[in-house]
Design a protein around this motif. Structure first.
Motif, mmCIF file in Angstrom:
data_model
loop_
_atom_site.group_PDB
_atom_site.id
_atom_site.type_symbol
_atom_site.label_atom_id
_atom_site.label_comp_id
_atom_site.label_asym_id
_atom_site.label_seq_id
_atom_site.Cartn_x
_atom_site.Cartn_y
_atom_site.Cartn_z
ATOM 1 N N LYS A 21 0.841 -1.211 0.000
ATOM 2 C CA LYS A 21 0.000 0.000 0.000
ATOM 3 C C LYS A 21 0.877 1.263 0.000
ATOM 4 C CE LYS A 21 0.707 2.375 3.834
ATOM 5 N NZ LYS A 21 1.739 2.064 4.642
ATOM 6 N N ILE A 23 0.274 5.501 1.245
ATOM 7 C CA ILE A 23 -0.650 6.504 1.784
ATOM 8 C C ILE A 23 -0.595 7.707 0.838
ATOM 9 C CG2 ILE A 23 -1.173 8.042 3.716
ATOM 10 C CD1 ILE A 23 -0.075 5.934 5.603
ATOM 11 N N GLU A 27 -0.920 11.021 6.258
ATOM 12 C CA GLU A 27 -0.134 10.309 7.260
ATOM 13 C C GLU A 27 0.228 11.255 8.406
ATOM 14 O OE1 GLU A 27 0.809 11.444 4.049
ATOM 15 O OE2 GLU A 27 2.034 9.678 3.595
ATOM 16 N N HIS A 28 0.471 10.724 9.535
ATOM 17 C CA HIS A 28 0.739 11.433 10.799
ATOM 18 C C HIS A 28 -0.504 12.149 11.333
ATOM 19 C CE1 HIS A 28 4.905 10.391 11.306
ATOM 20 N NE2 HIS A 28 5.100 10.649 10.024
ATOM 21 N N VAL A 30 -3.383 11.533 10.672
ATOM 22 C CA VAL A 30 -4.387 10.483 10.916
ATOM 23 C C VAL A 30 -4.280 9.915 12.337
ATOM 24 C CG1 VAL A 30 -2.964 8.566 9.995
ATOM 25 C CG2 VAL A 30 -5.447 8.439 9.826
ATOM 26 N N GLY A 113 7.321 2.082 4.258
ATOM 27 C CA GLY A 113 5.992 2.684 4.246
ATOM 28 C C GLY A 113 5.060 2.028 3.257
ATOM 29 N N PRO A 156 -0.495 2.401 16.214
ATOM 30 C CA PRO A 156 -0.868 2.648 14.815
ATOM 31 C C PRO A 156 -2.255 3.262 14.708
ATOM 32 C CG PRO A 156 -1.117 0.321 15.338
ATOM 33 C CD PRO A 156 -0.531 0.977 16.555
ATOM 34 N N SER A 157 -2.469 4.033 13.645
ATOM 35 C CA SER A 157 -3.792 4.644 13.463
ATOM 36 C C SER A 157 -4.817 3.617 12.991
ATOM 37 C CB SER A 157 -3.705 5.767 12.428
ATOM 38 O OG SER A 157 -3.337 5.220 11.172
ATOM 39 N N ASP A 160 -3.061 1.224 7.808
ATOM 40 C CA ASP A 160 -2.349 0.188 7.048
ATOM 41 C C ASP A 160 -3.171 -1.094 6.956
ATOM 42 O OD1 ASP A 160 -0.274 2.000 6.978
ATOM 43 O OD2 ASP A 160 1.274 0.503 7.394
ATOM 44 N N THR A 200 8.790 3.555 11.514
ATOM 45 C CA THR A 200 7.526 4.221 11.830
ATOM 46 C C THR A 200 7.423 4.601 13.308
ATOM 47 O OG1 THR A 200 6.499 3.011 10.041
ATOM 48 C CG2 THR A 200 5.016 4.008 11.639
ATOM 49 N N GLY A 284 3.964 7.625 3.862
ATOM 50 C CA GLY A 284 4.245 6.805 5.048
ATOM 51 C C GLY A 284 4.847 7.675 6.140
ATOM 52 N N ALA A 285 5.593 7.047 7.026
ATOM 53 C CA ALA A 285 6.068 7.779 8.212
ATOM 54 C C ALA A 285 7.137 8.825 7.891
ATOM 55 C CB ALA A 285 6.601 6.783 9.232
HETATM 56 O O1 PMV Z 1 3.692 2.373 8.298
HETATM 57 P P1 PMV Z 1 3.902 3.610 7.495
HETATM 58 O O2 PMV Z 1 5.310 3.989 7.333
HETATM 59 O O3 PMV Z 1 3.110 3.626 6.227
HETATM 60 O O4 PMV Z 1 3.337 4.835 8.356
HETATM 61 C C1 PMV Z 1 2.060 4.845 8.797
HETATM 62 C C2 PMV Z 1 1.515 6.206 8.747
HETATM 63 C C3 PMV Z 1 1.515 7.000 10.028
HETATM 64 O O5 PMV Z 1 0.417 7.900 9.888
HETATM 65 C C4 PMV Z 1 2.788 7.803 10.146
HETATM 66 C C5 PMV Z 1 1.336 6.172 11.287
HETATM 67 C C6 PMV Z 1 -0.030 5.537 11.405
HETATM 68 O O6 PMV Z 1 -0.160 4.638 12.254
HETATM 69 O O7 PMV Z 1 -0.981 5.950 10.737
#
Ligand code: PMV
Length: 323
Positions: A21, A23, A27-28, A30, A113, A156-157, A160, A200, A284-285
């Motif tokens: 995936k 984003i 991101e963040h 969220v 990410g 995590p939000s 993912d 992350t 991503g992060a």
């Molecule tokens: O796992 P990643 O690198 O795609 O980052 C997730 C996105 C963040 O918003 C930074 C963290 C989250 O849990 O949503």
């Protein structure tokens, strides 16, 4: 699910796969309750094959790309693959361990990410439930994968696991039911790998410290990102590629402000825009991982080669919304 018979061993086998995936927006922010948009990347995937083992063997796992081989009962609670198996067996109410072997492979780049952890967990849960003939609703699978994500990332939000399990473009906001998005005009992305790991939990922790030190300012950035996400959603649903691109670049500038970009990511964004991308941002992060650029299909190859000349370690061209 495919190939119920394993060709080599002529035995019953189930294989499930899950995509990577990216984003697109949010991101963040969220993590702080703002909405976000993510899409699956079908060019990369994790796969899990389950085969029956001899009576009494328990659950054996062979994760080829991670160079890991273990027996379930020998590994600790915090092992993510073992957790995905244990949570699934518990959810379907199996009190004794089945005698099975899980073989895992993945082409999803790790710590970039692209949701490699969520993809592996999703493939495991889906293969296991299909093999045991106890399929679970997608939301339940997503909840299991979310619980495993907590081992990787702490807080995590949930974006993912949602995009990877539903394998569709999603509009995600913590606490709300998942909404899938209809992509009116197909989207073409060039994904460029910085070659640097994006950790992350570290980046999310750093943003949290900064937010705690200056909530007013950071909440304002998160609100601005949230507004961009809403604007981008309308543009995606209207097929307005230019607005989607402009929102991506504006989102990147806000990510720079919250200190999750790097000179390399900024350079890749600049290179993509100079090479005719409609918009570009980190995804991503941050602090590494990938940069993504939206482009008209005809420019995808030339943008990918410009990004490689600018130092990208790998590029993937991905299409969303093409049936
Ligand atoms: O796992 P990643 O690198 O795609 O980052 C997730 C996105 C963040 O918003 C930074 C963290 C989250 O849990 O949503």
């Amino acid at each position: 699910m495919n190939n119920p018979f394993n060709d080599n061993q002529n035995e019953y086998a189930i294989t499930a796969s899950a995509p990577g995936k990216i984003i697109l927006f949010g991101e963040h922010a969220v993590v702080y309750g703002q909405p976000a948009i993510a899409v699956p990347v079908n060019q990369v995937s994790a796969r899990c094959q389950v085969t029956a083992g001899p009576s009494g063997q328990g659950v054996h796992v062979f994760a080829q790309d991670l160079n890991e081989r273990f027996v379930l009962e020998d590994v600790t609670e915090d092992h993510p693959i073992a957790a995905a198996i244990r949570y699934t067996l518990s959810k379907i109410g199996l009190s004794t361990q089945p005698d099975i072997t899980l073989t895992l492979t993945s082409t999803v780049p790790i710590a970039r990410g692209m949701g490699s952890g969520a993809a592996i967990s999703t493939a495991v849960v889906n293969a296991l439930t299909q093999f045991l003939a106890r399929p679970l609703p997608k939301q339940t699978v997503s909840d299991i994968v979310f619980d495993v994500e907590k081992i990787h990332h702490g807080t995590p939000s949930g974006i993912d696991n949602t995009v990877v399990v539903f394998a569709k473009p999603v509009f995600f906001q913590k606490g709300n039911p998942v909404e899938t998005l209809s992509v009116v005009t197909p989207l073409t992305f060039v994904i460029a790998d910085t070659g640097i790991k994006s950790q992350t939990h570290k980046v999310v922790g750093n943003v949290r410290s900064r937010w705690q030190a200056d909530k007013l300012r950071y909440d304002r950035y998160f609100d601005e990102i949230g507004r961009l996400v809403l604007q981008a959603r309308s543009a995606i649903e209207a097929g307005d590629l230019h607005t989607i691109g402009a929102c991506m670049t504006a989102n990147h500038q806000l990510l720079e402000k919250i200190n999750v970009s790097t000179p390399m990511l900024d350079q890749l964004v600049k290179t993509a825009l100079q090479a005719q991308a409609l918009g570009a941002k980190l995804s991503g992060a941050g602090w590494g991982g990938n940069m993504i650029a939206l482009t008209m299909p005809e420019y995808a190859m030339s943008i990918a080669s410009a990004l490689q000349s600018a130092g990208a370690k790998n590029t993937i061209i991905s299409h969303v919304g093409i049936r």
